[in-house]
Design an enzyme around this catalytic site. Structure first.
Site, PDB file in Angstrom:
ATOM      1  CG  HIS A 138       2.118   3.482   9.343  1.00  0.00           C
ATOM      2  ND1 HIS A 138       0.918   3.028   8.853  1.00  0.00           N
ATOM      3  CD2 HIS A 138       2.655   4.256   8.358  1.00  0.00           C
ATOM      4  CE1 HIS A 138       0.727   3.509   7.637  1.00  0.00           C
ATOM      5  NE2 HIS A 138       1.767   4.247   7.313  1.00  0.00           N
ATOM      6  CG  LEU A 171      -0.768   5.980  11.779  1.00  0.00           C
ATOM      7  CD1 LEU A 171      -0.206   6.463  13.116  1.00  0.00           C
ATOM      8  CD2 LEU A 171       0.240   6.239  10.662  1.00  0.00           C
TER       9      LEU A 171
END
Ligand code: PAF
Length: 299
Positions: A51, A47
């Site tokens: 994200h 991530l």
């Protein structure tokens, strides 16, 4: 009633991680019965700020509980692609989910998602002709793998909203079509691409770039921006400007640069369109895209 957590599903501080699809389905069902909407953010982990943006967009939707799924889906990787070396950093991902106050993480194993194995005969979702174009031309089977796992996630999580980045523009269009054509009762939400200060689109694959390749990679977004700047002069000018920028960087191996309609059909002569690029920088394949408004200019 929702069963208590077991060793397979655990609480990492305030983030609850579910491994078992059936258990997660029961948990989200209970939340829906309590009047909450579920917003799903599907990811393959690693991530980054892009994200975080998806999570934040999911959180501002009305009355939602956000579920982030973290699953590196073998079905969407070709035999010569980077499945084995795809970045996996689960603890860091959980840290980001915690910082972003995500309550539920769904992190199934490959066996949980594909009990019969991901390599054998199975039922998959066929993406239709668009699945063989652009990314699909270089990555046969990729979109069948994406749509299959996304449809499984939709069925497991049964979200009201499902949030995806516009960086994977073709993926987003295909998911829109799948939701419509297969009657998934949810809203697919596309979130604008998050970029580095110099324009490079954030991607988990940027982690593969050497410092030199990182400098070269910015040429992709520079080419798109150059194209968008001359969009009032029409499609030929857009493509010429973008190709001109790409040609200045020998470290870029172009796969495609295409101007399409916003639904990825043929580009209109005037009006909204999308300029899409894919290229290799070293051994890393990167993609990017930008909105362009085509129109007849006076230059
Ligand atoms: O965009 C991605 O990260 C993946 O393609 C997705 C949508 C999570 C499916 O594996």
């Amino acid at each position: 009633m929702t069963k208590p957590l077991t060793k397979d599903d655990y609480r990492a501080d305030d983030v609850t991680v579910h491994r078992d699809p059936q258990r997660l389905t029961r948990v989200v069902k209970a939340l829906r019965s309590a009047g909450r909407n579920i917003a799903l953010v599907p990811t393959m982990g690693a991530l980054h700020a892009g994200h975080r943006q998806l999570i934040r967009e999911a959180q501002v939707m009305q009355n939602t509980v956000v579920v982030v799924s973290i699953f590196v889906n073998p079905l969407q990787f070709g035999p010569n692609e980077d499945l084995a070396k795809y970045p996996r950093q689960f603890e860091d991902d959980l840290g980001i989910c915690r910082e972003e106050r995500v309550g539920l993480v769904f992190a199934p194993s490959v066996e949980d998602m594909y009990p019969d194995g991901s390599g054998g005969a199975r039922v998959t979702v066929h993406p239709g002709p668009l699945g063989d174009e652009l990314e699909g031309a270089s990555r046969p089977g990729h979109f069948a793998g994406v749509l299959t796992v996304v449809s499984k996630l939709f069925n497991i999580v049964q979200p009201t909203y499902a949030v995806f980045g516009q960086k994977d523009y073709q993926q987003l269009q295909l998911i829109h079509r799948m939701a419509r054509d297969l009657n998934f009762p949810l809203d697919v939400v596309g979130v604008p691409t998050v970029r580095e200060h110099d324009g490079l689109a954030l991607s988990s694959r940027n982690a593969y770039l050497t410092p030199e390749q990182r400098q070269q990679a910015v040429t992709l977004s520079a080419a798109l921006t150059a194209g968008a700047h001359v969009s009032s002069q029409g499609a030929d000018a857009v493509l010429k400007a973008a190709h001109g920028v790409l040609a200045q960087e020998p470290g870029i191996e172009l796969d495609y640069l295409e101007l399409r309609g916003t639904d990825l059909g043929p580009a209109p002569e005037n009006g909204d369109a999308r300029l899409l690029v894919a290229a290799r920088v070293g051994s890393t394949r990167l993609i990017d895209n930008i909105a362009v408004l085509l129109g007849k200019g006076d230059e």
